[in-house]
Design a protein around this motif. Sequence first.
Motif, PDB file in Angstrom:
ATOM      1  N   PHE A  16      15.270   5.193  11.428  1.00  0.00           N
ATOM      2  CA  PHE A  16      15.586   5.296   9.883  1.00  0.00           C
ATOM      3  C   PHE A  16      16.914   5.383   9.484  1.00  0.00           C
ATOM      4  CE2 PHE A  16      10.883   5.698   9.443  1.00  0.00           C
ATOM      5  CZ  PHE A  16      10.772   4.627   8.619  1.00  0.00           C
ATOM      6  N   TYR A  28      12.545  -2.122  -0.053  1.00  0.00           N
ATOM      7  CA  TYR A  28      12.445  -1.163  -1.444  1.00  0.00           C
ATOM      8  C   TYR A  28      13.428  -1.543  -2.264  1.00  0.00           C
ATOM      9  CZ  TYR A  28       9.127   1.900   1.363  1.00  0.00           C
ATOM     10  OH  TYR A  28       8.123   2.459   2.136  1.00  0.00           O
ATOM     11  N   HIS A  45       3.809  -1.290  -2.285  1.00  0.00           N
ATOM     12  CA  HIS A  45       4.432   0.010  -2.436  1.00  0.00           C
ATOM     13  C   HIS A  45       4.621   0.407  -4.122  1.00  0.00           C
ATOM     14  CE1 HIS A  45       7.703   2.765  -2.463  1.00  0.00           C
ATOM     15  NE2 HIS A  45       7.137   3.465  -1.752  1.00  0.00           N
ATOM     16  N   GLY A  71      10.244  13.106   2.420  1.00  0.00           N
ATOM     17  CA  GLY A  71      10.121  11.640   2.852  1.00  0.00           C
ATOM     18  C   GLY A  71      10.501  10.807   1.987  1.00  0.00           C
ATOM     19  N   ASP A  92      14.684  13.634   3.123  1.00  0.00           N
ATOM     20  CA  ASP A  92      14.187  12.790   4.018  1.00  0.00           C
ATOM     21  C   ASP A  92      15.054  13.223   5.374  1.00  0.00           C
ATOM     22  OD1 ASP A  92      12.858   9.599   3.760  1.00  0.00           O
ATOM     23  OD2 ASP A  92      14.142  10.181   5.605  1.00  0.00           O
ATOM     24  N   ILE A  93      14.171  12.540   6.327  1.00  0.00           N
ATOM     25  CA  ILE A  93      14.874  12.988   7.770  1.00  0.00           C
ATOM     26  C   ILE A  93      15.880  11.956   8.129  1.00  0.00           C
ATOM     27  CG2 ILE A  93      13.484  11.231   9.074  1.00  0.00           C
ATOM     28  CD1 ILE A  93      13.042  13.412  11.123  1.00  0.00           C
ATOM     29  N   ASP A 121      13.778  17.418   7.758  1.00  0.00           N
ATOM     30  CA  ASP A 121      12.655  16.720   8.143  1.00  0.00           C
ATOM     31  C   ASP A 121      11.370  17.523   7.590  1.00  0.00           C
ATOM     32  OD1 ASP A 121      11.333  18.711  10.338  1.00  0.00           O
ATOM     33  OD2 ASP A 121      13.535  18.295  10.595  1.00  0.00           O
ATOM     34  N   LEU A 122      10.240  17.147   7.320  1.00  0.00           N
ATOM     35  CA  LEU A 122       9.024  17.823   6.589  1.00  0.00           C
ATOM     36  C   LEU A 122       8.718  19.035   7.134  1.00  0.00           C
ATOM     37  CD1 LEU A 122       6.553  14.775   6.513  1.00  0.00           C
ATOM     38  CD2 LEU A 122       7.689  15.940   4.819  1.00  0.00           C
ATOM     39  N   LEU A 135       4.662  10.276   0.195  1.00  0.00           N
ATOM     40  CA  LEU A 135       4.002   8.876   0.278  1.00  0.00           C
ATOM     41  C   LEU A 135       4.533   8.129   1.494  1.00  0.00           C
ATOM     42  CD1 LEU A 135       4.535   7.690  -3.495  1.00  0.00           C
ATOM     43  CD2 LEU A 135       2.531   8.950  -2.541  1.00  0.00           C
ATOM     44  N   ASP A 136       3.700   7.314   2.176  1.00  0.00           N
ATOM     45  CA  ASP A 136       3.824   6.655   3.292  1.00  0.00           C
ATOM     46  C   ASP A 136       4.667   7.289   4.397  1.00  0.00           C
ATOM     47  OD1 ASP A 136       2.265   4.885   1.519  1.00  0.00           O
ATOM     48  OD2 ASP A 136       3.656   3.368   1.216  1.00  0.00           O
ATOM     49  N   TYR A 141       2.944   9.658  11.984  1.00  0.00           N
ATOM     50  CA  TYR A 141       2.297  10.786  12.533  1.00  0.00           C
ATOM     51  C   TYR A 141       1.098  10.432  13.236  1.00  0.00           C
ATOM     52  CZ  TYR A 141       5.645  14.145  10.361  1.00  0.00           C
ATOM     53  OH  TYR A 141       6.774  14.773   9.971  1.00  0.00           O
TER      54      TYR A 141
HETATM   55  N1  SAM Z   1       8.321   8.116   0.679  1.00  0.00           N
HETATM   56  C1  SAM Z   1       9.210   6.839   0.369  1.00  0.00           C
HETATM   57  C2  SAM Z   1       8.695   5.911  -0.545  1.00  0.00           C
HETATM   58  O1  SAM Z   1       7.436   6.027  -0.437  1.00  0.00           O
HETATM   59  O2  SAM Z   1       9.283   5.104  -1.091  1.00  0.00           O
HETATM   60  C3  SAM Z   1       9.468   6.358   1.762  1.00  0.00           C
HETATM   61  C4  SAM Z   1       8.465   5.856   2.649  1.00  0.00           C
HETATM   62  S1  SAM Z   1       9.190   5.040   4.078  1.00  0.00           S
HETATM   63  C5  SAM Z   1       7.959   4.174   4.831  1.00  0.00           C
HETATM   64  C6  SAM Z   1       8.959   6.398   5.263  1.00  0.00           C
HETATM   65  C7  SAM Z   1      10.025   7.506   5.316  1.00  0.00           C
HETATM   66  O3  SAM Z   1       9.689   8.774   5.850  1.00  0.00           O
HETATM   67  C8  SAM Z   1      11.527   7.035   5.786  1.00  0.00           C
HETATM   68  O4  SAM Z   1      12.548   7.247   4.644  1.00  0.00           O
HETATM   69  C9  SAM Z   1      11.694   8.121   6.771  1.00  0.00           C
HETATM   70  O5  SAM Z   1      12.912   8.322   7.026  1.00  0.00           O
HETATM   71  C10 SAM Z   1      10.819   9.193   6.651  1.00  0.00           C
HETATM   72  N2  SAM Z   1      10.507  10.293   7.487  1.00  0.00           N
HETATM   73  C11 SAM Z   1       9.887   9.729   8.632  1.00  0.00           C
HETATM   74  N3  SAM Z   1       9.417  10.743   9.528  1.00  0.00           N
HETATM   75  C12 SAM Z   1       9.771  11.833   8.700  1.00  0.00           C
HETATM   76  C13 SAM Z   1       9.893  13.583   8.874  1.00  0.00           C
HETATM   77  N4  SAM Z   1       9.383  13.937  10.079  1.00  0.00           N
HETATM   78  N5  SAM Z   1      10.331  14.368   7.947  1.00  0.00           N
HETATM   79  C14 SAM Z   1      10.789  13.674   6.827  1.00  0.00           C
HETATM   80  N6  SAM Z   1      10.905  12.356   6.597  1.00  0.00           N
HETATM   81  C15 SAM Z   1      10.412  11.614   7.478  1.00  0.00           C
END
Ligand code: SAM
Length: 231
Positions: A16, A28, A45, A71, A92-93, A121-122, A135-136, A141
Amino acid sequence: AEEVGGGDKEVVREYFNSTGFERWRKIYGETDEVNRVQKDIRIGHAKTVEKTMLMLTEEGSLAGVTVCDAGCGTGLLSIPLAKEGAIVSASDISAAMVAEAEMKAKQQLGSENLPRFEVNDLESLSGKYNTVVCLDVLIHYPQSKADGMIAHLASLAEKRVILSFAPKTFYYDILKRIGELFPGPSKATRAYLHSEADVENALRKVGWRISKRGLITTQFYFSRLIEAAPM
Ligand code: SAM
């Protein structure tokens, strides 16, 4: 370790910040440089974001309400939340995603009620928020890690958690189309689907129950949206 939270988290972060960032920034975004599939995902989305905003605002004004957008990606939810007056903590990560979200927020909000942005990260998030939204992101995971992630998100929330994930009910549909969604052999692009019952159980274990459900489907996009509240 091959899973998010193990070695895969580094791979997801790397993805990412590079090719994944470019791909999802386009999906997006608003420009025409997307193919038919990407366009369809963009529309799906956007419906998820719209439904999330409805779920949140139908309970009353968001003015002054603290919301954690875990995220946050390019900020597509954080920005409308801030417009409604919510006090948004967006993380966000991916540093690239956070930078993009921050730029978009400044463009669209000026200096008015800007979200607080953070690369995190989360699992490292802490504090208490009225509402936590994610979201998404669960798609990265496996269910074994998802339980802990869901429990952690619930522990940060006082009143409600809103989550979306790719539902296992559409397993074969998604498998057929997943190649276009997440191309290439990379581990980072592995997609995990979740059954609603598994997510519901993970919530129940920590004393939360599902209070609202939505389902968003387009041709290439499938997302189960749930709101949960403490029992
Ligand atoms: N939530 C946003 C939206 O709906 O517009 C983005 C969705 S995008 C498909 C997934 C996002 O999750 C990416 O920006 C990615 O960097 C982030 N992500 C993935 N694993 C993560 C983690 N462990 N902690 C935080 N963010 C994470």
